[in-house]
Scaffold this motif. Sequence first.
Motif, PDB file in Angstrom:
ATOM      1  N   LYS A 395       0.752  -1.506  -0.124  1.00 23.39           N
ATOM      2  CA  LYS A 395       0.457   0.154  -0.426  1.00 23.39           C
ATOM      3  C   LYS A 395       0.744   1.259   0.193  1.00 23.39           C
ATOM      4  O   LYS A 395       0.798   1.902   0.986  1.00 23.39           O
ATOM      5  N   PHE A 396       1.347   0.926  -1.278  1.00 24.43           N
ATOM      6  CA  PHE A 396       3.017   2.322  -1.324  1.00 24.43           C
ATOM      7  C   PHE A 396       2.309   3.581  -1.828  1.00 24.43           C
ATOM      8  O   PHE A 396       1.594   3.805  -2.836  1.00 24.43           O
ATOM      9  N   ASN A 397       1.707   4.880  -1.260  1.00 25.36           N
ATOM     10  CA  ASN A 397       1.278   5.857  -1.724  1.00 25.36           C
ATOM     11  C   ASN A 397       2.347   6.969  -2.253  1.00 25.36           C
ATOM     12  O   ASN A 397       2.763   7.282  -1.608  1.00 25.36           O
ATOM     13  N   LEU A 398       2.369   7.406  -3.322  1.00 26.27           N
ATOM     14  CA  LEU A 398       3.491   8.833  -2.902  1.00 26.27           C
ATOM     15  C   LEU A 398       2.375   9.854  -4.626  1.00 26.27           C
ATOM     16  O   LEU A 398       2.362   8.904  -5.739  1.00 26.27           O
ATOM     17  N   GLU A 399       2.646  11.040  -4.054  1.00 32.07           N
ATOM     18  CA  GLU A 399       2.138  11.286  -5.893  1.00 32.07           C
ATOM     19  C   GLU A 399       3.490  12.508  -5.813  1.00 32.07           C
ATOM     20  O   GLU A 399       3.307  13.735  -4.817  1.00 32.07           O
ATOM     21  N   VAL A 400       3.402  13.385  -6.971  1.00 33.13           N
ATOM     22  CA  VAL A 400       4.998  14.169  -7.851  1.00 33.13           C
ATOM     23  C   VAL A 400       3.978  14.758  -8.945  1.00 33.13           C
ATOM     24  O   VAL A 400       3.706  14.686  -9.688  1.00 33.13           O
ATOM     25  N   SER A 401       4.082  16.265  -8.714  1.00 34.46           N
ATOM     26  CA  SER A 401       3.126  17.539  -9.473  1.00 34.46           C
ATOM     27  C   SER A 401       4.684  17.149 -10.263  1.00 34.46           C
ATOM     28  O   SER A 401       6.037  17.116 -10.311  1.00 34.46           O
ATOM     29  N   THR A 412      19.480   1.409   3.328  1.00 37.87           N
ATOM     30  CA  THR A 412      19.719   0.163   2.224  1.00 37.87           C
ATOM     31  C   THR A 412      18.973  -0.967   2.069  1.00 37.87           C
ATOM     32  O   THR A 412      18.893  -1.489   3.620  1.00 37.87           O
ATOM     33  N   GLY A 413      18.291  -1.295   1.153  1.00 36.60           N
ATOM     34  CA  GLY A 413      17.312  -2.418   1.687  1.00 36.60           C
ATOM     35  C   GLY A 413      16.073  -2.152   1.637  1.00 36.60           C
ATOM     36  O   GLY A 413      14.905  -2.741   1.820  1.00 36.60           O
ATOM     37  N   SER A 414      15.669  -0.400   1.960  1.00 37.93           N
ATOM     38  CA  SER A 414      14.181   0.403   2.626  1.00 37.93           C
ATOM     39  C   SER A 414      13.311  -0.118   1.345  1.00 37.93           C
ATOM     40  O   SER A 414      12.410   0.562   1.553  1.00 37.93           O
ATOM     41  N   GLY A 415      13.902  -0.435   0.207  1.00 43.36           N
ATOM     42  CA  GLY A 415      12.930  -0.547  -1.598  1.00 43.36           C
ATOM     43  C   GLY A 415      12.792   0.741  -2.135  1.00 43.36           C
ATOM     44  O   GLY A 415      11.677   1.231  -3.453  1.00 43.36           O
ATOM     45  N   LYS A 416      14.873   1.772  -2.103  1.00 43.56           N
ATOM     46  CA  LYS A 416      13.920   2.925  -3.177  1.00 43.56           C
ATOM     47  C   LYS A 416      14.093   2.738  -4.592  1.00 43.56           C
ATOM     48  O   LYS A 416      13.527   3.218  -5.232  1.00 43.56           O
ATOM     49  N   THR A 417      14.942   1.603  -5.076  1.00 41.55           N
ATOM     50  CA  THR A 417      15.428   1.780  -5.976  1.00 41.55           C
ATOM     51  C   THR A 417      14.529   0.814  -6.932  1.00 41.55           C
ATOM     52  O   THR A 417      13.802   1.313  -8.124  1.00 41.55           O
ATOM     53  N   THR A 418      13.401  -0.565  -5.860  1.00 39.09           N
ATOM     54  CA  THR A 418      12.790  -1.012  -6.119  1.00 39.09           C
ATOM     55  C   THR A 418      11.213  -0.009  -6.220  1.00 39.09           C
ATOM     56  O   THR A 418      10.372   0.057  -7.469  1.00 39.09           O
ATOM     57  N   ILE A 419      10.848   1.922  -5.795  1.00 37.77           N
ATOM     58  CA  ILE A 419       9.636   2.330  -6.007  1.00 37.77           C
ATOM     59  C   ILE A 419      10.384   3.039  -7.630  1.00 37.77           C
ATOM     60  O   ILE A 419       9.335   2.888  -8.784  1.00 37.77           O
ATOM     61  N   ARG A 580      11.490  18.359  -2.383  1.00 36.75           N
ATOM     62  CA  ARG A 580      11.202  17.054  -1.149  1.00 36.75           C
ATOM     63  C   ARG A 580      11.779  16.159  -0.588  1.00 36.75           C
ATOM     64  O   ARG A 580      11.793  15.265  -1.503  1.00 36.75           O
ATOM     65  N   ILE A 581      11.514  15.792   0.560  1.00 38.44           N
ATOM     66  CA  ILE A 581      12.739  14.885   0.046  1.00 38.44           C
ATOM     67  C   ILE A 581      11.108  13.898   1.245  1.00 38.44           C
ATOM     68  O   ILE A 581      10.819  14.270   2.228  1.00 38.44           O
ATOM     69  N   ILE A 582      11.595  12.773   0.739  1.00 38.03           N
ATOM     70  CA  ILE A 582      10.901  11.055   1.748  1.00 38.03           C
ATOM     71  C   ILE A 582      11.567  10.284   2.035  1.00 38.03           C
ATOM     72  O   ILE A 582      12.221  10.045   1.485  1.00 38.03           O
ATOM     73  N   VAL A 583      11.734   9.710   3.158  1.00 44.53           N
ATOM     74  CA  VAL A 583      11.866   8.856   3.853  1.00 44.53           C
ATOM     75  C   VAL A 583      11.265   7.734   3.895  1.00 44.53           C
ATOM     76  O   VAL A 583      10.028   7.237   4.671  1.00 44.53           O
ATOM     77  N   ILE A 584      12.031   7.213   3.743  1.00 40.00           N
ATOM     78  CA  ILE A 584      11.522   5.051   3.095  1.00 40.00           C
ATOM     79  C   ILE A 584      12.305   4.406   4.183  1.00 40.00           C
ATOM     80  O   ILE A 584      13.309   4.276   4.768  1.00 40.00           O
ATOM     81  N   LYS A 585      11.066   3.557   4.715  1.00 39.53           N
ATOM     82  CA  LYS A 585      11.912   2.725   5.504  1.00 39.53           C
ATOM     83  C   LYS A 585      11.214   0.950   5.646  1.00 39.53           C
ATOM     84  O   LYS A 585       9.888   1.348   5.578  1.00 39.53           O
ATOM     85  N   ALA A 588       7.861   2.181   3.192  1.00 40.25           N
ATOM     86  CA  ALA A 588       6.981   2.468   3.326  1.00 40.25           C
ATOM     87  C   ALA A 588       7.318   4.262   4.387  1.00 40.25           C
ATOM     88  O   ALA A 588       8.590   4.145   4.285  1.00 40.25           O
ATOM     89  N   ILE A 589       6.751   5.075   3.689  1.00 42.46           N
ATOM     90  CA  ILE A 589       6.663   6.230   3.384  1.00 42.46           C
ATOM     91  C   ILE A 589       6.943   7.153   4.753  1.00 42.46           C
ATOM     92  O   ILE A 589       5.686   6.389   5.715  1.00 42.46           O
TER      93      ILE A 589
END
Length: 623
Positions: A395-401, A412-419, A580-585, A588-589
């Motif tokens: 259930k990952f959500n993100l909106e970018v203008s 590392t391994g938190s899912g950044k590349t996956t996104i 904007r900076i999002i921190v992933i863990k 999830a944000i």
Amino acid sequence: MGWRRSGHFASLTEDEEKKERPKVASDWTLAKWIMKYLFKDFRSLAIITLVLVGLGSVLALASPKIMQVIIDDVFNTEFIKSIDERFNLLLIMTLILLSVAIITAVISIFRTVLLYKIGYNTVKKIRTDTFTHLQKLSLKFFDTQESGRLISKVTNDCDKINELMSGGIITSLIDFLTLIGISIMLLVMNWQLALWCFLFSIPPTLLISYFFKRRARKAYRKTRKTIANVTANLSESISGVKVSKSFTREKRNIQEFRTVNQENREANMKAVAVFATTFPLFNFIASAVVGFVYFYGGWTLIFGSTAILKAVTIGEAIAFTQYVSNFFRPILNLTMFYNTFQSTMAATERVYDLNHSTSDVVEKTDAYILPEIKGHVKFEDIVFGYKENELVLSKFNLEVSPGEAIAIVGPTGSGKTTIVNLLGRFYEILEGNILIDDHNIQDVTLNSLHSQMGIVLQDPYLFSGTIAENIVYNQKDVPFDDIQVAADSVNAHEFIERMSKGYDTEVGERGSKLSLGQRQLISFARALLPNPKILILDEATSSVDPYTELLIKKALDKLLSGRTSFIIAHRLSTVRNADRIIVIKDGAIIEEGTNEDLLAKKGEYYRLYQLQFKDQENGSNGH
Ligand SMILES: Nc1ncnc2c1ncn2[C@@H]1O[C@H](COP(=O)(O)OP(=O)(O)O)[C@@H](O)[C@H]1O
Ligand SMILES: [Mg+2]
């Protein structure tokens, strides 16, 4: 196919085969697949070849029969034919003999050329199809495959198929036809003698074939295995030459290589021994049968014919021995073909499998071309995992203008590349939608999606060719000015101009003649050249030297303006200026906001920031 289940000797090897080959497709399926190439793409060629093969086999049967006529009717003075008749017969038969020889020679030339033509054409087609198919497969497929094995499938295994086509199938057909033809000739000429010959020769022949097959298979498998070891050893020590030199491991490498090389030699010698004993045995049987024919001829001449011992003429005896000695070569060939067939079927199966592996990312049949986008990106309730029941995002959500620069940070391994992988649809999401300007990325063509996206990864990948070619990569008709502008916008122009051949400098395999930083600058230029509306930088500055990083940082403002960008970076100094900076863990944000917001919040980002700040104070650069 029937051959494996039929025949008493086939059942024994079946278990062994199963061990070596995981069953992907039945032999019949594989044969149909190959035949489809043979008779769909090269139908007329295949038919002409088959006709020639048949004709050749029939002609090969003619000579002994003609000789028989000459010997019995011309040489034999007891016959009541007149001199004229005998002379005419001699003339005609000799002419026929000569014509048969000429036609046979001509046919066999064309036959060989055509056989190889079919073989190479088929392999070319299969190889192209395989390559085309590979390009369509998603990254998930490549995650599970070693590149070395894939390469071997497209090169070696395809070559094996050629062996099967040109050397195998049709030659075996020739042998098979010859065998049948000879049997018929023998039976027609003197069925009693023919049956005696079969009785004496077929059992030992089958016995020898059986042992030969078993031993040859074992020997061949061993040679294949040992040569694979030699190759693997070689390739590892060549690609790791720098490491082994710096650790002075050369001596041990040589020793290891010597061992595997020696094993290969021994395996090959074993294979030679198998052949060395088998061929003479076949020859022995052939000679023994020839001896038997003469014995039989003499016996019946001396003691007269009976119901099961019908006398032969001299001509018949000679023709008989000729046929009999031609009888064993096809048997030997067919026996050997069985081995080729086994190994080529294994290869064919691998290529077939590759050609039929499905991709999880499939373009819809009614996929449309993504029109020029503004760059509004929306991740809606994304659920994704590389492996089943191991979710990376839930259930990952993100909106970018449009035009927004988003930095993604996190351990590392938190899912950044996956996104960002999912945004490029390199993998298929399990649930949820990704929308770009309200177009679902699953509805548009992959090409149109990727052409509006620029991606720079941590390890720049260049292909052999010139710098200009690497910047242009996939674009068509790019004016040289555009290349320069792209290079200049990432501050690469200067170093390129300083090179001896400028933009025409060869970069070497994988760009080995350039430094890592230079390679990264070029891949930046490549990503920018098509002027993409979405830019993805995944740890793009993580492994470059501080000087290159500075060049990129300086260029960043220009790079990001007017583009929606996703910047993944460990070094927070790189991402400070993001909108904007999002921190992933754990997929999830957990925090989002500007640098100032997040620092004020004193949460995870603040902690990371403190950590790196301290590191820098201590003289190291964070990562
Ligand atoms: N190709 C892959 N196959 C299987 N698992 C993967 C693959 N790539 C990443 N993962 C896993 O997915 C998780 C997220 O990885 P990734 O998005 O690459 O992290 P990050 O880029 O934040 O370091 C990690 O647990 C990683 O082990
Ligand atoms: Mg990553």
